[in-house]
Design a protein around this motif. Structure first.
Motif, PDB file in Angstrom:
ATOM      1  N   GLU A 443       0.826  -1.212   0.000  1.00 55.85           N
ATOM      2  CA  GLU A 443       0.000   0.000   0.000  1.00 55.85           C
ATOM      3  C   GLU A 443       0.857   1.257   0.000  1.00 55.85           C
ATOM      4  OE1 GLU A 443      -4.056   1.506   2.222  1.00 55.85           O
ATOM      5  OE2 GLU A 443      -2.524   0.466   3.415  1.00 55.85           O
ATOM      6  N   ARG A 446       1.454   2.327  -3.461  1.00 56.52           N
ATOM      7  CA  ARG A 446       0.167   2.281  -4.152  1.00 56.52           C
ATOM      8  C   ARG A 446       0.189   3.045  -5.472  1.00 56.52           C
ATOM      9  NH1 ARG A 446      -5.100   1.347  -2.570  1.00 56.52           N
ATOM     10  NH2 ARG A 446      -6.691   2.454  -3.807  1.00 56.52           N
ATOM     11  N   GLU A 447       0.873   4.191  -5.488  1.00 54.77           N
ATOM     12  CA  GLU A 447       0.838   5.025  -6.670  1.00 54.77           C
ATOM     13  C   GLU A 447       1.567   4.369  -7.849  1.00 54.77           C
ATOM     14  OE1 GLU A 447      -0.974   7.586  -6.852  1.00 54.77           O
ATOM     15  OE2 GLU A 447      -1.514   7.581  -4.717  1.00 54.77           O
ATOM     16  N   SER A 450      -0.735  -0.607 -10.658  1.00 56.48           N
ATOM     17  CA  SER A 450      -1.853  -0.392 -11.594  1.00 56.48           C
ATOM     18  C   SER A 450      -3.160  -0.387 -10.802  1.00 56.48           C
ATOM     19  CB  SER A 450      -1.871  -1.506 -12.638  1.00 56.48           C
ATOM     20  OG  SER A 450      -2.123  -2.769 -12.014  1.00 56.48           O
ATOM     21  N   GLU A 451      -4.183   0.048 -11.475  1.00 58.13           N
ATOM     22  CA  GLU A 451      -5.506   0.137 -10.809  1.00 58.13           C
ATOM     23  C   GLU A 451      -5.969  -1.233 -10.369  1.00 58.13           C
ATOM     24  OE1 GLU A 451     -10.032   1.733 -11.739  1.00 58.13           O
ATOM     25  OE2 GLU A 451      -8.394   2.165 -13.161  1.00 58.13           O
ATOM     26  N   THR A 452      -5.696  -2.234 -11.180  1.00 65.61           N
ATOM     27  CA  THR A 452      -6.124  -3.586 -10.817  1.00 65.61           C
ATOM     28  C   THR A 452      -5.372  -4.059  -9.584  1.00 65.61           C
ATOM     29  OG1 THR A 452      -6.548  -4.099 -13.140  1.00 65.61           O
ATOM     30  CG2 THR A 452      -6.314  -5.971 -11.622  1.00 65.61           C
ATOM     31  N   HIS A 453      -4.076  -3.781  -9.521  1.00 62.42           N
ATOM     32  CA  HIS A 453      -3.286  -4.184  -8.355  1.00 62.42           C
ATOM     33  C   HIS A 453      -3.688  -3.404  -7.105  1.00 62.42           C
ATOM     34  CE1 HIS A 453       0.146  -5.851 -11.114  1.00 62.42           C
ATOM     35  NE2 HIS A 453      -0.914  -6.684 -11.012  1.00 62.42           N
ATOM     36  N   GLN A 454      -4.056  -2.114  -7.282  1.00 64.68           N
ATOM     37  CA  GLN A 454      -4.513  -1.333  -6.120  1.00 64.68           C
ATOM     38  C   GLN A 454      -5.791  -1.918  -5.530  1.00 64.68           C
ATOM     39  OE1 GLN A 454      -4.965   2.733  -7.356  1.00 64.68           O
ATOM     40  NE2 GLN A 454      -2.745   3.071  -7.695  1.00 64.68           N
ATOM     41  N   THR A 455      -6.674  -2.308  -6.451  1.00 67.09           N
ATOM     42  CA  THR A 455      -7.922  -2.916  -5.959  1.00 67.09           C
ATOM     43  C   THR A 455      -7.621  -4.215  -5.225  1.00 67.09           C
ATOM     44  OG1 THR A 455      -9.118  -1.951  -7.824  1.00 67.09           O
ATOM     45  CG2 THR A 455     -10.191  -3.779  -6.636  1.00 67.09           C
ATOM     46  N   ASP A 458      -6.299  -3.417  -1.774  1.00 67.74           N
ATOM     47  CA  ASP A 458      -7.408  -2.989  -0.877  1.00 67.74           C
ATOM     48  C   ASP A 458      -8.211  -4.188  -0.391  1.00 67.74           C
ATOM     49  OD1 ASP A 458      -6.648  -0.378  -1.165  1.00 67.74           O
ATOM     50  OD2 ASP A 458      -8.109   0.054  -2.768  1.00 67.74           O
TER      51      ASP A 458
END
Length: 661
Positions: A443, A446-447, A450-455, A458
Motif C-alpha cells: 500500500e 500504491r501510486e 496499476s488500478e487492478t493491483h490497487q484494488t 485494498d
C-alpha cells in the motif's frame, strides 16, 4: 337411636324435667329449711323456758331483798335502842348501814316487781319503811336533845313503842308480799315445767321431721339423679364394649340430654367403625393392587410382617417366602451387616428416613432402589413397627449415569473447543499479521501499482483486517470461558466513559449516514468496571445498530440510575428484533439469518462477547423493544455503582487485540 320407655306424667314428669342445678337446690334446701325451722322452734322454746326461769329467779330475788330490808331496819332499830341506853355512838353503825344500803335494795325491788297486786303491796311496804326510817331519825334526834342521862324521858319511851309498832306492821306487810310472791312463784314454776315439757316434745318432733326431710331428699336424689346416672354408666360401659345401649327415659334435664348425646355418639361410633372397616378394606385392596411400589410392614426388630403385590414384583419373593424374615435379606453383602439396622435406627430417632442404593432380588440380580422407612407408634408413643416403601429406580439411575457421562463429555468437548479456538487463533494470528504487513508495504507503493493491483491490495487489507477482528473476538471469548480474562476494574465516571465511546464510534455512524446522539446523566456517577472493556461493549452495540438499522435514521446513547447501578441504553429506530429471535441474540455465531442481508458483514460474536464482558464485570445485558416509538431496538447493560471509599483495584487480565471490532 334406642327408644326410651313411656314418658312419665304428673309430678314425677315435672320433677324429672327440672334442671340439675334446680334439683340440687331443692335437695339441699329441703333438709336445710327443716333444720332451720327446727332450730327456730327450739330457740323459741328455749327462750320461753329461759324467761320462765328468769321469772322464778326474780321471785327469789324479791323475797331475798324483802328480807334484806326487814333485816336492815331491824338491826337499825336495835342499834338505836342501844344508843338510847348507853349514849355510845358505836351502836348507831347498823343505823348508818341501813341508810346506805336501803335505797339500793328498794331500787332493785322496784325494778324486779312486775305483778300489779304485789306492786300495790310493795308501795304500802315503801310507805311503812319510810315511816320506820323517820321514827328512827326522830328517836336519835330526841335522845341527842336530852343530853346524857341515866334514864330516858317518857317521850323517848313513847317513841320506842311507836317504832316497835311500825316494825311489827312492816313485818306483817312483808308476810303479805311473801305470800303473794309465793303464789306467783308456784305459778312460774309450773309454767317452767310446762315449757320444758313442750321443749322436749318440740325437739322430738323436729328430729322426726328432719329425719323425714332427709329421707325425702335422699329419695328425690336417688330417683332424680343416682338411678339415671347408674343407667347412664351402664350405657357408657356398653358403648365402650360396642354393645347396643339400654333404653333411657325420655327426660329433658341435663342427664336426659347427656343420655341422648351418648346414644347419638353410639350411633356415630358404630357408623365410623363401619367406615373404618370399609376404609381398611379399601386400603388393603389399594396396597395389594399397587405394583410400581413395594409396600410392606416390619415389626420393631425389622422382620417382615406384610407383603404387597408390588413388593413381590420388584423383589421376586412371594409373601409366604418372606414373611417373618429380616428385611436385611434385600441388601447386598457389602451393606447387609450394618445398613439395615442403621436405617431402622434413623427412622426410630427421626420418625422417617429415606435412602437410595443397590438392593438384591430373589434371583440375585441387583436393582437401584429408593426406600422410605417410617416408624409406626401408638397413641402412647410406643414403637409398634415400621412401614417401608420401595421403588425400583434402576432406569432413572441408568439415565442419570448416562447424563453424567454426557455432561462430562460435553465439558471435555467445551474445553477442547476453547483450547482449539485459542490455539487456532494464535496460529492464525501470526501469518495474518504477516499478510497484513506485506499488504501495508504494498500500500505504501500504491501510486506505482496499476488500478487492478490497487484494488487487489485494498481487498487483501479489508479481508485481513476482518479476519484479524474475528481472531481477536475468538481469543476474547475463549479467554473468558476459560476464566483467564483480564479486567482492570476501577471507579469510573460514567459520563466520561460514554463521552469517549461516543467520540470513538462517531465515524461508524457517519459512514452509515445515521444521526448520532448522546444523553449523559444530569448528575455524574461512579461505576466499577474496566474502561476499555466498557467502551468495547458500547462500540459493539453501536456497530450492531449501524449495521442493521436500514430503515431508521438515528442511533442514541442514554444512561439512567437504577437503584445501586447505572443502566446504559443504545437505542435505534430500525425494525428491531422479532420476539421469537430475542432468546438467540447473545448466542455465538448466530446472526439470526442476517448474513443474507446484502452489504452487512459480521461474525456473530459481537453480542456474545459483549454479554460475557458485562457479566465478567458483575453486570447484566439484555434487549427490549422500544416503548417511546412504534418500533425500534433497545440494547442495554447495567453496571454497579462504586462505593465512595472504593479505590481502583487491578484484576489480572490477558492481552487482547489492539483493534476494536
Amino acid at each position: 337411636m334406642s327408644k326410651g320407655p313411656a314418658r312419665k306424667s304428673g309430678i314425677g314428669c315435672y320433677w324429672a324435667d327440672l334442671s340439675l342445678p334446680f334439683k340440687g337446690l331443692v335437695l339441699v334446701a329441703l333438709p336445710l329449711v327443716i333444720l332451720i325451722g327446727s332450730l327456730g322452734s327450739l330457740y323459741i322454746a328455749s327462750d320461753a323456758e329461759a324467761r320462765a326461769e328468769d321469772d322464778v329467779r326474780r321471785a327469789f330475788a324479791i323475797q331475798r331483798d324483802i328480807y334484806q330490808v326487814h333485816a336492815l331496819l331491824a338491826e337499825a332499830a336495835s342499834g338505836v335502842r342501844g344508843y338510847l341506853l348507853t349514849d355510845q355512838n358505836r351502836f348507831l353503825e347498823p343505823f348508818y348501814k341501813a341508810e346506805r344500803e336501803l335505797p339500793l335494795t328498794l331500787a332493785r325491788l322496784d325494778d324486779a316487781i312486775e305483778d300489779e297486786g304485789v306492786r300495790l303491796e310493795f308501795e304500802r311496804f315503801l310507805e311503812i319503811t319510810e315511816r320506820k326510817q323517820s321514827g328512827l331519825d326522830a328517836l336519835i334526834a330526841l335522845a341527842r336533845s336530852e343530853g346524857e342521862r341515866p334514864a330516858r324521858s317518857d317521850a323517848v319511851l313513847s317513841a320506842l313503842i311507836a317504832n316497835k309498832a311500825v316494825l311489827d306492821e312492816l313485818r306483817s306487810q312483808i308476810e303479805e308480799i311473801q305470800r303473794q310472791e309465793g303464789i306467783l312463784l308456784d305459778a312460774r314454776r309450773a309454767r317452767v315445767d310446762t315449757v320444758r315439757a313442750r321443749f322436749l316434745a318440740l325437739t322430738a318432733i323436729s328430729a322426726v321431721v328432719g329425719l323425714l326431710g332427709s329421707l325425702a331428699a335422699v329419695f328425690l336424689f336417688s330417683t332424680g339423679v343416682v338411678r339415671r346416672i347408674r343407667m347412664l354408666q351402664a350405657n357408657a360401659e356398653k358403648l365402650q364394649a360396642g354393645d347396643p345401649l339400654n333404653p333411657f327415659p325420655d327426660e329433658r334435664d341435663e342427664i336426659g340430654r347427656l343420655a341422648k348425646k351418648v346414644d347419638r355418639a353410639s350411633e356415630l361410633l358404630r357408623a365410623r367403625e363401619r367406615d373404618l372397616r370399609e376404609g381398611e378394606e379399601r386400603f388393603r385392596l389399594v396396597v395389594e393392587g399397587v405394583r410400581d411400589y413395594g409396600i410392606f410392614a416390619l415389626d420393631p426388630d425389622g422382620n417382615v410382617t406384610s407383603w404387597n403385590t408390588g413388593a413381590e414384583r420388584i423383589k421376586g419373593w412371594r409373601a409366604e417366602e418372606i414373611l417373618g424374615r429380616f428385611f436385611g435379606t434385600f441388601y447386598p453383602e457389602e451393606t447387609r451387616d450394618y445398613l439395615p439396622r442403621e436405617i431402622l435406627e434413623r427412622a426410630r430417632r427421626d420418625g422417617t428416613t429415606e435412602d437410595e442404593g443397590w438392593r438384591m432380588r430373589k434371583d440375585g440380580t441387583r436393582f437401584w432402589a429408593n426406600v422410605v422407612v417410617t416408624a409406626l407408634r401408638d397413641e402412647t408413643g410406643r414403637l409398634r413397627g415400621f412401614a417401608k416403601v420401595t421403588r425400583d429406580m434402576t432406569e432413572r439411575k441408568r439415565a442419570e449415569e448416562f447424563l453424567k457421562l454426557a455432561r462430562e463429555q460435553a465439558v471435555a468437548a467445551s474445553v477442547a473447543k476453547s483450547e482449539f479456538l485459542s490455539r487456532t487463533s494464535h496460529e492464525l494470528r501470526t501469518p495474518m499479521s504477516a499478510i497484513l504487513g506485506f499488504a501495508q508495504v504494498l500500500e505504501l507503493d500504491r501510486e506505482e501499482l496499476s488500478e487492478t493491483h490497487q484494488t487487489s491490495v485494498d481487498q487483501i487489507l479489508k479481508a485481513g483486517r476482518h479476519l484479524l477482528s474475528l481472531i481477536n473476538d475468538l481469543l476474547d471469548i475463549s479467554s473468558i470461558e476459560a476464566g483467564g480474562a483480564e479486567l482492570k476494574e476501577e471507579a469510573l465516571s460514567i459520563n466520561d466513559v460514554l463521552a469517549e465511546a461516543y467520540d470513538l464510534s462517531g465515524p461508524i455512524l457517519r459512514t452509515a449516514n445515521l444521526d448520532y446522539d448522546l444523553s449523559l446523566l444530569p448528575e455524574d456517577a461512579l461505576i466499577m468496571g474496566d474502561r476499555r472493556r466498557i467502551i468495547q461493549v458500547i462500540l459493539n452495540l453501536v456497530s450492531n445498530a449501524a449495521k442493521y438499522n436500514r430503515e431508521g435514521t438515528s442511533v442514541r446513547i442514554t444512561a439512567e440510575r437504577v437503584e445501586n447501578a447505572v443502566r446504559v441504553h443504545v437505542l435505534d429506530d430500525g425494525t428491531g428484533v422479532k420476539d421469537a429471535d430475542i432468546s438467540r441474540l447473545f448466542t455465538p455465531f448466530d446472526r439470526l439469518g442476517r448474513q443474507k442481508i446484502k452489504g452487512v458483514e459480521g461474525t456473530g460474536l459481537g453480542l456474545a462477547l459483549s454479554k460475557r464482558l458485562v457479566e465478567s464485570m458483575g453486570g447484566e445485558i439484555g434487549y427490549t423493544h422500544r416503548t417511546d416509538i412504534p418500533k425500534g431496538a433497545d440494547f442495554w447493560f447495567t453496571l454497579g455503582l462504586a462505593r465512595a471509599e472504593a479505590a481502583p483495584r487491578k484484576v489480572p487480565s490477558a492481552e487482547t487485540s489492539e483493534e476494536q471490532p
